[in-house]
Design an enzyme around this catalytic site. Structure first.
Site, mmCIF file in Angstrom:
data_model
loop_
_atom_site.group_PDB
_atom_site.id
_atom_site.type_symbol
_atom_site.label_atom_id
_atom_site.label_comp_id
_atom_site.label_asym_id
_atom_site.label_seq_id
_atom_site.Cartn_x
_atom_site.Cartn_y
_atom_site.Cartn_z
ATOM 1 N N GLU A 338 0.818 -1.188 -0.247
ATOM 2 C CA GLU A 338 -0.036 -0.031 -0.026
ATOM 3 C C GLU A 338 0.772 1.290 0.057
ATOM 4 O O GLU A 338 1.711 1.583 0.747
ATOM 5 C CB GLU A 338 -1.047 0.034 1.096
ATOM 6 C CG GLU A 338 -2.021 -1.121 1.335
ATOM 7 C CD GLU A 338 -2.868 -1.033 2.625
ATOM 8 O OE1 GLU A 338 -3.872 -1.526 2.521
ATOM 9 O OE2 GLU A 338 -2.330 -0.242 3.593
ATOM 10 N N CYS A 339 0.769 1.999 -0.938
ATOM 11 C CA CYS A 339 1.295 3.479 -1.054
ATOM 12 C C CYS A 339 2.721 3.173 -0.678
ATOM 13 O O CYS A 339 3.543 2.943 -1.674
ATOM 14 C CB CYS A 339 0.660 4.378 0.084
ATOM 15 S SG CYS A 339 0.820 6.214 -0.362
ATOM 16 N N GLY A 340 3.185 3.943 0.620
ATOM 17 C CA GLY A 340 4.911 3.663 0.656
ATOM 18 C C GLY A 340 5.117 2.257 0.523
ATOM 19 O O GLY A 340 6.422 2.292 0.005
#
Length: 459
Positions: A338-340
């Site tokens: 997710e994301c990072g």
């Protein structure tokens, strides 16, 4: 089943940046220091404020959002907390009436009195007008009072107090003090555990609050704000029916060990998501990509969001961890990033200053940091097991030769004109900027960590 009744307050503000997080944490710290059981919640999908509230209260902090987590989830979590706590504190999000749904919607629906925190540093009589407007803008909004923040002097505080139409709603003033200010960076507040004097700042804020009418209230006084949250059910709150089935009939992840990255680079983890995975039968093993040489022995991997851009060089230099990750992927074991967590999987990360830093090379392409927001807002993702709700919030963009397998959608159905966040898949890896709230559809959450034998359905 016993009803859950407890003093509760929702701390809101007319806008972001007024100091509601500081006041929330200070109130929690003040009562926790006196041996009281305090439970804090955060409106909206925020990851950062809860770090401070956990430090202040000594208890896990959960998010409340009438869309993302669902009304029943909110009710169940609050009822479970109220059954055990002496005081429940909810911090609002943005301004009191901002967003759909807003913090005011939650307060009115559940009957939680609102305390407004107002940065009064540049106002006098207008303070009373603003307080009156916040109280009366929405009919029948439960109201506790107003607290002035960043006040210049005792004389200034008196001017603010006398501006109120109803002086009994005066909950006091916090003076301007850099010593109690919580530090910030580009995604919001700095993570509490990374601030060396974090607890000292909270204690100073609690000491300051202790001199106000709000801080001097006893539990008996707070009882006037008691809320009946209904019957307490300590089971995992059911998913919203609109997201698919509620809890699965069987533990779909029974016997599955999931490695979860958790350190300064990967710290955006909802406590509710960990609970959900364990309710699904998974065993969780935590590790640090910044410090550990290899993944723990596991069947699946979760790389949550965080700040890889602040630790890109350290991540790049940990070659043994990168090799372990690549072996995990080569073995066909699932990865959800997710994301990072996704950012670190690409070949290259380009910092806001233009420096290019090689990353893990699991996904082809590059991630570029920007100085302005590139994505923000609620999102949903359709998977075979149902639809996950969540949100997106990022300052970077991606470029890849891959074609997105899926795209997220905004809350209210498919909008052909809206691209949504890409969900990338290569082999056993799935990755996106999308932050999922697993409890919104546990079966869909299980899809993220199950073997990639079934193709995902288009959203």
């Amino acid at each position: 089943m016993a009803q859950s009744i407890c003093p509760a307050i929702l701390i809101a503000a007319p806008a972001s940046g007024q100091g509601k997080t500081t006041v929330t944490a200070a109130l929690a710290r003040l009562h926790a220091r006196q041996g009281r059981r305090v439970r804090v919640f955060k409106c909206g999908p925020d990851f950062l404020d809860p770090f401070w509230h956990t430090m202040a209260s000594g208890s896990p902090v959960y998010q409340l959002d009438l869309w993302m987590t669902g009304e029943q989830d909110c009710r169940n979590r609050l009822a479970a907390a109220a059954a055990q706590a002496d005081l429940v504190i909810v911090e609002g999000v943005m301004g009191l009436f901002d967003g759909t749904p807003s913090a005011a919607d939650l307060a009115k629906l559940l009957g939680i009195p609102v305390l407004a925190v107002v940065d009064a540093s540049a106002m006098a009589g207008t303070f009373g007008a603003l307080a009156f407007g916040l109280q009366h803008y929405l009919d029948d909004l439960p109201w506790a009072g107003v607290l002035a923040n960043r006040v210049a002097s005792a004389g200034h505080a008196e001017m603010l107090k006398t501006s109120l139409k109803n002086p009994s709603q005066w909950m006091g003033a916090l003076m301007r003090d850099e010593g109690i200010k919580l530090p910030e960076r580009h995604l919001g507040l700095t993570v509490a555990s990374e601030v060396s004097d974090g607890l000292q700042r909270l204690d100073l804020a609690a000491d300051a609050l202790a001199t106000t009418p709000l801080g001097q209230m006893t539990l008996q006084d707070l009882g006037r704000w008691s809320v009946n949250f209904g019957p307490c059910d300590n089971a995992l709150p059911p998913a919203d029916p609109a997201c698919g089935d509620s809890l699965p009939n069987q533990q779909r992840l029974a016997g599955v060990t999931i490695a979860v990255a958790r350190d300064a680079a990967f710290c955006f983890i909802y406590s509710a998501n960990l609970d959900c995975l364990e309710h699904l039968g998974a065993r969780l093993k935590f590790f640090s990509p910044l410090q550990d040489a290899a993944l723990p022995d596991c069947d699946a991997l979760w790389l949550p969001g965080g700040y890889p851009e602040l630790h890109a060089r350290t991540l790049a230099d940990n070659g043994s961890l990168r090799n372990s990750l690549q072996q995990h992927v080569a073995a066909g074991k699932p990865v959800w990033a997710e994301c990072g967590g996704m950012m670190a999987l690409f070949d290259t990360l380009v910092t806001a200053s233009g420096e290019e830093i090689a990353q893990w090379g699991v996904l082809p392409g590059r991630v570029t940091m920007h100085k302005r927001l590139a994505g923000l807002g609620p999102q949903q993702l359709a998977l075979p097991g149902g639809t996950l709700r969540g949100h997106t919030f990022h300052y970077s963009t991606t470029e890849s030769v891959l074609t997105p397998l899926l795209r997220t959608q905004r809350p209210h159905g498919v909008d052909p004109s809206y691209m949504g966040e890409a969900v990338w898949q290569q082999g056993s890896v799935m990755a996106s900027y999308f932050h999922a709230w697993f409890a919104s559809c546990p079966d869909a959450a299980a899809d993220l960590f199950a073997p990639r034998t079934v193709a995902c359905v288009p959203s």
